[in-house]
Design a protein around this motif. Structure first.
Motif, PDB file in Angstrom:
ATOM      1  N   ALA A  30       9.460  -2.884   3.972  1.00 21.47           N
ATOM      2  CA  ALA A  30       8.911  -3.900   3.063  1.00 21.47           C
ATOM      3  C   ALA A  30       9.334  -3.562   1.628  1.00 21.47           C
ATOM      4  CB  ALA A  30       7.391  -3.954   3.192  1.00 21.47           C
ATOM      5  N   PRO A  31      10.602  -3.782   1.306  1.00 26.66           N
ATOM      6  CA  PRO A  31      11.127  -3.380  -0.011  1.00 26.66           C
ATOM      7  C   PRO A  31      10.367  -3.968  -1.203  1.00 26.66           C
ATOM      8  CG  PRO A  31      12.909  -4.153   1.428  1.00 26.66           C
ATOM      9  CD  PRO A  31      11.629  -4.386   2.149  1.00 26.66           C
ATOM     10  N   ASP A  32       9.871  -5.182  -1.083  1.00 23.42           N
ATOM     11  CA  ASP A  32       9.126  -5.781  -2.203  1.00 23.42           C
ATOM     12  C   ASP A  32       7.819  -5.029  -2.441  1.00 23.42           C
ATOM     13  OD1 ASP A  32      11.117  -7.654  -2.569  1.00 23.42           O
ATOM     14  OD2 ASP A  32      10.071  -9.232  -1.453  1.00 23.42           O
ATOM     15  N   ASP A  33       7.123  -4.662  -1.364  1.00 29.42           N
ATOM     16  CA  ASP A  33       5.898  -3.869  -1.505  1.00 29.42           C
ATOM     17  C   ASP A  33       6.220  -2.511  -2.131  1.00 29.42           C
ATOM     18  OD1 ASP A  33       4.016  -5.703  -0.435  1.00 29.42           O
ATOM     19  OD2 ASP A  33       4.597  -5.136   1.603  1.00 29.42           O
ATOM     20  N   TYR A  34       7.318  -1.915  -1.709  1.00 34.12           N
ATOM     21  CA  TYR A  34       7.737  -0.625  -2.247  1.00 34.12           C
ATOM     22  C   TYR A  34       7.989  -0.713  -3.759  1.00 34.12           C
ATOM     23  CZ  TYR A  34      10.507   3.598  -2.951  1.00 34.12           C
ATOM     24  OH  TYR A  34      10.984   4.798  -3.409  1.00 34.12           O
ATOM     25  N   MET A  35       8.657  -1.755  -4.188  1.00 28.77           N
ATOM     26  CA  MET A  35       8.924  -1.930  -5.622  1.00 28.77           C
ATOM     27  C   MET A  35       7.615  -2.065  -6.408  1.00 28.77           C
ATOM     28  SD  MET A  35      12.153  -1.628  -5.938  1.00 28.77           S
ATOM     29  CE  MET A  35      12.524  -2.262  -7.555  1.00 28.77           C
ATOM     30  N   ARG A  36       6.638  -2.762  -5.825  1.00 33.21           N
ATOM     31  CA  ARG A  36       5.334  -2.893  -6.492  1.00 33.21           C
ATOM     32  C   ARG A  36       4.635  -1.534  -6.581  1.00 33.21           C
ATOM     33  NH1 ARG A  36       5.719  -8.120  -4.202  1.00 33.21           N
ATOM     34  NH2 ARG A  36       4.990  -7.461  -2.154  1.00 33.21           N
ATOM     35  N   ILE A  37       4.723  -0.741  -5.524  1.00 32.18           N
ATOM     36  CA  ILE A  37       4.123   0.595  -5.561  1.00 32.18           C
ATOM     37  C   ILE A  37       4.741   1.387  -6.702  1.00 32.18           C
ATOM     38  CG2 ILE A  37       3.956   2.809  -4.327  1.00 32.18           C
ATOM     39  CD1 ILE A  37       3.904   1.092  -1.700  1.00 32.18           C
ATOM     40  N   CYS A  38       6.053   1.388  -6.780  1.00 28.34           N
ATOM     41  CA  CYS A  38       6.738   2.159  -7.819  1.00 28.34           C
ATOM     42  C   CYS A  38       6.417   1.655  -9.223  1.00 28.34           C
ATOM     43  CB  CYS A  38       8.242   2.142  -7.567  1.00 28.34           C
ATOM     44  SG  CYS A  38       8.715   3.060  -6.079  1.00 28.34           S
ATOM     45  N   LYS A  39       6.185   0.387  -9.343  1.00 29.28           N
ATOM     46  CA  LYS A  39       5.894  -0.187 -10.662  1.00 29.28           C
ATOM     47  C   LYS A  39       4.457   0.086 -11.108  1.00 29.28           C
ATOM     48  CE  LYS A  39       5.980  -4.496 -13.286  1.00 29.28           C
ATOM     49  NZ  LYS A  39       6.333  -5.925 -13.290  1.00 29.28           N
ATOM     50  N   TYR A  40       3.502   0.044 -10.183  1.00 32.70           N
ATOM     51  CA  TYR A  40       2.089   0.084 -10.563  1.00 32.70           C
ATOM     52  C   TYR A  40       1.365   1.391 -10.248  1.00 32.70           C
ATOM     53  CZ  TYR A  40       2.517  -4.864 -11.532  1.00 32.70           C
ATOM     54  OH  TYR A  40       2.898  -6.082 -12.054  1.00 32.70           O
ATOM     55  N   VAL A  41       1.998   2.330  -9.548  1.00 29.97           N
ATOM     56  CA  VAL A  41       1.302   3.554  -9.147  1.00 29.97           C
ATOM     57  C   VAL A  41       2.080   4.781  -9.599  1.00 29.97           C
ATOM     58  CG1 VAL A  41       0.516   4.915  -7.156  1.00 29.97           C
ATOM     59  CG2 VAL A  41       0.244   2.443  -7.145  1.00 29.97           C
ATOM     60  N   SER A  42       1.378   5.732 -10.188  1.00 29.18           N
ATOM     61  CA  SER A  42       2.004   7.010 -10.529  1.00 29.18           C
ATOM     62  C   SER A  42       1.308   8.174  -9.831  1.00 29.18           C
ATOM     63  CB  SER A  42       2.022   7.229 -12.042  1.00 29.18           C
ATOM     64  OG  SER A  42       0.719   7.195 -12.553  1.00 29.18           O
ATOM     65  N   VAL A  43       0.114   7.929  -9.266  1.00 29.19           N
ATOM     66  CA  VAL A  43      -0.616   8.979  -8.552  1.00 29.19           C
ATOM     67  C   VAL A  43      -1.221   8.396  -7.283  1.00 29.19           C
ATOM     68  CG1 VAL A  43      -2.562  10.607  -8.618  1.00 29.19           C
ATOM     69  CG2 VAL A  43      -1.201  10.216 -10.683  1.00 29.19           C
ATOM     70  N   ILE A  44      -1.000   9.082  -6.168  1.00 30.27           N
ATOM     71  CA  ILE A  44      -1.708   8.777  -4.930  1.00 30.27           C
ATOM     72  C   ILE A  44      -2.584   9.984  -4.641  1.00 30.27           C
ATOM     73  CG2 ILE A  44      -1.538   8.383  -2.445  1.00 30.27           C
ATOM     74  CD1 ILE A  44       1.138   6.976  -2.941  1.00 30.27           C
ATOM     75  N   ASN A  45      -3.892   9.771  -4.691  1.00 28.66           N
ATOM     76  CA  ASN A  45      -4.856  10.836  -4.446  1.00 28.66           C
ATOM     77  C   ASN A  45      -5.371  10.673  -3.027  1.00 28.66           C
ATOM     78  OD1 ASN A  45      -7.085  12.568  -4.356  1.00 28.66           O
ATOM     79  ND2 ASN A  45      -7.477  12.292  -6.543  1.00 28.66           N
ATOM     80  N   LYS A  46      -5.143  11.667  -2.177  1.00 22.32           N
ATOM     81  CA  LYS A  46      -5.513  11.557  -0.770  1.00 22.32           C
ATOM     82  C   LYS A  46      -6.948  11.996  -0.491  1.00 22.32           C
ATOM     83  CE  LYS A  46      -2.882  11.631   2.413  1.00 22.32           C
ATOM     84  NZ  LYS A  46      -2.008  11.348   3.505  1.00 22.32           N
ATOM     85  N   ASN A  47      -7.693  12.332  -1.528  1.00 21.29           N
ATOM     86  CA  ASN A  47      -9.095  12.696  -1.346  1.00 21.29           C
ATOM     87  C   ASN A  47      -9.945  11.445  -1.448  1.00 21.29           C
ATOM     88  OD1 ASN A  47      -9.154  15.717  -1.228  1.00 21.29           O
ATOM     89  ND2 ASN A  47      -7.941  15.403  -3.076  1.00 21.29           N
ATOM     90  N   PRO A  48     -10.846  11.228  -0.482  1.00 26.45           N
ATOM     91  CA  PRO A  48     -11.673  10.014  -0.550  1.00 26.45           C
ATOM     92  C   PRO A  48     -12.523  10.031  -1.812  1.00 26.45           C
ATOM     93  CG  PRO A  48     -12.418  11.459   1.210  1.00 26.45           C
ATOM     94  CD  PRO A  48     -11.184  12.067   0.636  1.00 26.45           C
ATOM     95  N   SER A  49     -12.495   8.948  -2.507  1.00 25.45           N
ATOM     96  CA  SER A  49     -13.250   8.847  -3.748  1.00 25.45           C
ATOM     97  C   SER A  49     -14.321   7.779  -3.630  1.00 25.45           C
ATOM     98  CB  SER A  49     -12.295   8.515  -4.887  1.00 25.45           C
ATOM     99  OG  SER A  49     -12.984   8.255  -6.066  1.00 25.45           O
ATOM    100  N   CYS A  50     -13.887   6.585  -3.288  1.00 26.56           N
ATOM    101  CA  CYS A  50     -14.857   5.495  -3.188  1.00 26.56           C
ATOM    102  C   CYS A  50     -14.610   4.642  -1.955  1.00 26.56           C
ATOM    103  CB  CYS A  50     -14.821   4.636  -4.441  1.00 26.56           C
ATOM    104  SG  CYS A  50     -13.181   4.040  -4.878  1.00 26.56           S
TER     105      CYS A  50
END
Length: 143
Positions: A56-76
């Motif tokens: 899903a290249p379009d989804d991938y481009m959105r991830i790269c544009k809008y996310v700089s950190v993926i935190n794998k610890n449950p927060s909310c």
């Protein structure tokens, strides 16, 4: 000689950190820090990102544009989902990945949808983001 050993140890430690906790795609300058989980996690976040890029290249481009950190610890989002906190606009939280790489990708796409909503100052809409996750699943799976 002692300085050389120390330098080598430092380089090996840096390589370890890079290999486990940092995702970089030089083709589009995509940089994402991955905060590890203290809970069991069966899927590699880098593998999930590569699967999204391929399926899903379009989804991938959105991830790269809008996310700089993926935190794998449950927060909310509990232990089996994810969440987005508007106070941390470029961070998404992903809980346990449910031993299903496709579902883990859908959770990332869902949370990125919330990051986009916040970036555009729109209200958080679960309907829109569940639809984004479902669309992603349809693009990477066959029935």
């Amino acid at each position: 000689m002692k300085k050389l050993k120390l330098l080598l140890l430092f380089l090996l430690f840096g390589l370890f950190l890079y290999s486990k906790f940092y995702y970089y795609d030089p083709g589009i300058n995509c940089k994402i820090t991955i905060i590890p989980a203290f809970l069991p996690s069966n899927n590699n976040t880098k593998q999930i990102l590569k699967m999204i890029k391929s399926g899903a290249p379009d989804d991938y481009m959105r991830i790269c544009k809008y996310v700089s950190v993926i935190n794998k610890n449950p927060s909310c989002g509990g232990f089996d989902g994810g969440c987005f906190q508007p106070s941390k606009p470029r961070t998404i939280y992903i809980g346990n990945d449910q031993s299903n790489i496709a579902m883990s990708g859908a959770i990332i796409v869902h949370e990125v949808c919330h990051a986009i909503q916040a970036s555009e100052r729109r209200p958080m809409s679960e309907r829109e983001c569940y639809a984004a996750g479902n669309s992603y699943l349809e693009s990477v799976t066959e029935y």
